[in-house]
Motif scaffolding. Structure first.
Motif, mmCIF file in Angstrom:
data_model
loop_
_atom_site.group_PDB
_atom_site.id
_atom_site.type_symbol
_atom_site.label_atom_id
_atom_site.label_comp_id
_atom_site.label_asym_id
_atom_site.label_seq_id
_atom_site.Cartn_x
_atom_site.Cartn_y
_atom_site.Cartn_z
ATOM 1 N N LYS A 227 44.106 -67.632 5.812
ATOM 2 C CA LYS A 227 45.076 -68.051 6.810
ATOM 3 C C LYS A 227 46.296 -68.667 6.123
ATOM 4 O O LYS A 227 46.200 -69.740 5.552
ATOM 5 C CB LYS A 227 44.411 -69.073 7.754
ATOM 6 N N PRO A 228 47.424 -67.970 6.132
ATOM 7 C CA PRO A 228 48.591 -68.507 5.427
ATOM 8 C C PRO A 228 49.149 -69.725 6.139
ATOM 9 O O PRO A 228 48.994 -69.876 7.343
ATOM 10 C CB PRO A 228 49.589 -67.357 5.454
ATOM 11 N N LYS A 229 49.838 -70.609 5.370
ATOM 12 C CA LYS A 229 50.358 -71.840 5.960
ATOM 13 C C LYS A 229 51.557 -71.561 6.862
ATOM 14 O O LYS A 229 51.765 -72.254 7.851
ATOM 15 C CB LYS A 229 50.724 -72.823 4.849
ATOM 16 N N ALA A 230 52.371 -70.554 6.517
ATOM 17 C CA ALA A 230 53.418 -70.118 7.447
ATOM 18 C C ALA A 230 52.875 -68.883 8.151
ATOM 19 O O ALA A 230 52.740 -67.831 7.535
ATOM 20 C CB ALA A 230 54.702 -69.792 6.715
ATOM 21 N N PRO A 231 52.498 -69.032 9.422
ATOM 22 C CA PRO A 231 51.805 -67.939 10.098
ATOM 23 C C PRO A 231 52.512 -66.591 9.939
ATOM 24 O O PRO A 231 51.873 -65.547 9.854
ATOM 25 C CB PRO A 231 51.800 -68.385 11.554
ATOM 26 N N GLY A 232 53.856 -66.628 9.887
ATOM 27 C CA GLY A 232 54.616 -65.385 9.805
ATOM 28 C C GLY A 232 54.357 -64.597 8.536
ATOM 29 O O GLY A 232 54.586 -63.395 8.475
ATOM 30 N N MET A 233 53.872 -65.296 7.501
ATOM 31 C CA MET A 233 53.714 -64.631 6.211
ATOM 32 C C MET A 233 52.567 -63.621 6.211
ATOM 33 O O MET A 233 52.445 -62.825 5.290
ATOM 34 C CB MET A 233 53.504 -65.655 5.090
ATOM 35 N N LYS A 234 51.728 -63.653 7.234
ATOM 36 C CA LYS A 234 50.600 -62.722 7.204
ATOM 37 C C LYS A 234 50.969 -61.361 7.781
ATOM 38 O O LYS A 234 50.262 -60.388 7.599
ATOM 39 C CB LYS A 234 49.393 -63.302 7.942
ATOM 40 N N TYR A 235 52.091 -61.295 8.469
ATOM 41 C CA TYR A 235 52.438 -60.038 9.113
ATOM 42 C C TYR A 235 53.161 -59.091 8.187
ATOM 43 O O TYR A 235 53.835 -59.501 7.259
ATOM 44 C CB TYR A 235 53.294 -60.301 10.361
ATOM 45 N N LYS A 236 53.026 -57.814 8.491
ATOM 46 C CA LYS A 236 53.774 -56.786 7.782
ATOM 47 C C LYS A 236 55.255 -57.035 8.058
ATOM 48 O O LYS A 236 55.646 -57.353 9.166
ATOM 49 C CB LYS A 236 53.362 -55.402 8.312
ATOM 50 N N HIS A 237 56.060 -56.929 7.021
ATOM 51 C CA HIS A 237 57.439 -57.382 7.128
ATOM 52 C C HIS A 237 58.395 -56.421 6.487
ATOM 53 O O HIS A 237 58.037 -55.718 5.547
ATOM 54 C CB HIS A 237 57.585 -58.699 6.349
ATOM 55 N N TYR A 238 59.628 -56.504 6.906
ATOM 56 C CA TYR A 238 60.733 -55.873 6.180
ATOM 57 C C TYR A 238 60.482 -54.416 5.898
ATOM 58 O O TYR A 238 60.981 -53.863 4.933
ATOM 59 C CB TYR A 238 60.977 -56.590 4.843
ATOM 60 N N ALA A 239 59.643 -53.784 6.709
ATOM 61 C CA ALA A 239 59.195 -52.454 6.353
ATOM 62 C C ALA A 239 60.135 -51.380 6.872
ATOM 63 O O ALA A 239 60.282 -51.225 8.072
ATOM 64 C CB ALA A 239 57.786 -52.232 6.891
ATOM 65 N N PRO A 240 60.752 -50.636 5.964
ATOM 66 C CA PRO A 240 61.474 -49.443 6.387
ATOM 67 C C PRO A 240 60.447 -48.361 6.742
ATOM 68 O O PRO A 240 59.248 -48.564 6.555
ATOM 69 C CB PRO A 240 62.274 -49.072 5.144
ATOM 70 N N ASN A 241 60.905 -47.229 7.241
ATOM 71 C CA ASN A 241 59.958 -46.169 7.601
ATOM 72 C C ASN A 241 59.300 -45.556 6.372
ATOM 73 O O ASN A 241 58.163 -45.114 6.423
ATOM 74 C CB ASN A 241 60.668 -45.076 8.401
#
Ligand code: TXA
Ligand code: MG
Length: 349
Positions: A227-241
């Motif tokens: 469980k990351p301390k910044a919840p947002g860090m666990k999501y897939k991010h910045y992903a182009p196609n």
């Protein structure tokens, strides 16, 4: 919904346009606005239904807390206590690309903080942003103004691409200067800990308080169940196609490996983009090169990184090969974003 567009050239001359945008915020609406890091998608942080609209417009998971934005350093209305180190950081780096996490007061609704008892606060160094907050007479909750999962937008046009018809108003200003989101420092713990690297580097923070540490998990592939301390860090991010792969190591070897991979994939009929810098671009004879700036000025690379990822989509890339950066100074923030875009697919040469 009909989205109103307003281009702001000058904060004084265009104050009426910012005032109109502030009216949307006051009435519980949503406004996209420029900041020096990336564009934000804002709503009145103290109004639950307004904040819910942010989550809906972005398609953002409900358990990912928002950062609130202020136009003055007086944050007492929003937080329980301000430790000495937080005061020092505020005095040194605000307005600027630094978010501080503190224990929140009850005035901040639970939707805004995603049920945490803390809240991230920052004072942006962008006049349009600050004027909007001031005229709205509240604190504005704002995540990056992208559809969840996509690269954060650093200019007006990219916000229109993602959010036209989904928000009340989009304010356009200059291209964001820093280009990556704010550095986040959690000041609810001792020593304070960097949860997201950004424009204010670890080195700069340590000059203020040498005990500040960086969360080790930042540069590692998230492990199952962690469980990351910044919840947002666990999501897939910045992903182009396209699929992204980072090639990291000594300069010559990196270029050789990329050239080999470009050739192989082009032979197979794939569209390949290379994320490179002006010092290296002439080495490549195949593939679409996107020059992000200079290796000797990482601020230029950070500034164009998200735009470069979006350009690869415009070019219908199947594969993006990115040169790696040394993990020091701004290189930490750049590699953090690249790592996430690549799903931590790195080839060390
Ligand atoms: O530069 C920025 O910070 C931009 C501009 C618009 O200001 N905003 C931004 O917001 O990047 P967003 O929502 O895209 O990223 C916020 C990050 C998320 O990873 C979230 O989990 C983390 O901050 N966060 C927010 N509040 C937190 C808290 N109380 N504790 C831990 N992490 C928090
Ligand atoms: Mg974001």
């Amino acid at each position: 919904m009909e989205t109103k567009f307003s281009i702001i050239k000058d904060v004084k001359e265009d104050e009426e346009k910012i005032r109109e945008a502030a009216e949307f915020i006051k009435n519980g609406g949503t406004v996209v606005f420029p900041t020096e890091t990336v564009y934000g998608l804002g709503a009145d942080a103290l109004n639950e239904t307004a904040v819910e609209k942010i989550f809906k417009a972005k398609g953002r998971p409900q358990d990912n807390p928002l950062i609130i934005h202020v136009a003055s350093k007086n944050i007492e209305p929003y937080v329980m206590e301000i430790p000495e180190v937080a005061n020092k950081l505020i005095n040194k780096f605000w307005p600027g690309p630094l978010t501080i996490i503190l224990r929140k007061k009850g005035i901040i609704p639970n939707v805004t903080s995603a049920d945490l008892n803390s809240i991230g606060i920052r004072m942006p160094d962008n006049e349009i942003a600050r004027k909007l907050i001031e005229l709205s007479n509240t604190t504005i909750a704002a995540p990056s103004a992208n559809i969840s999962g996509r690269p954060s937008p650093t200019d007006f046009q990219r916000c229109v691409e993602d959010l036209d018809g989904k928000v009340d108003c989009i304010l356009g200003g200059a291209q964001s200067d820093v280009g990556v989101e704010s550095t986040i420092v959690d000041c609810t713990v001792v020593p304070p800990i960097v949860l997201r690297p950004g424009g204010i580097t670890l080195e700069m923070l340590k000059e203020i308080d040498s005990s500040i540490e960086i969360d080790k998990a930042i540069m590692e592939k998230p492990r199952e169940g962690l469980k990351p301390k910044a919840p947002g860090m666990k999501y897939k991010h910045y992903a182009p196609n396209a699929k992204v792969t980072i090639i990291s190591g000594e300069r010559k070897k990196t270029i050789e490996k990329i050239k080999e991979m470009v050739h192989y994939n082009i032979e197979k009929g794939k569209n390949v983009c290379i994320l490179t810098v002006e010092e290296n671009v002439n080495e490549y004879t195949e593939g679409d090169c996107i020059v992000m700036g200079s290796i000797f000025n990482l601020a230029t690379v950070a500034k164009s990184l998200f735009e470069a990822l979006r350009k690869c989509d415009d070019l219908n890339a199947d594969l993006i090969l990115a040169e790696g950066y040394k993990e020091e100074g701004l290189g930490i923030a750049i590699m953090n974003r690249l790592n996430k875009a690549a799903g931590f697919d790195i080839i060390d040469v």
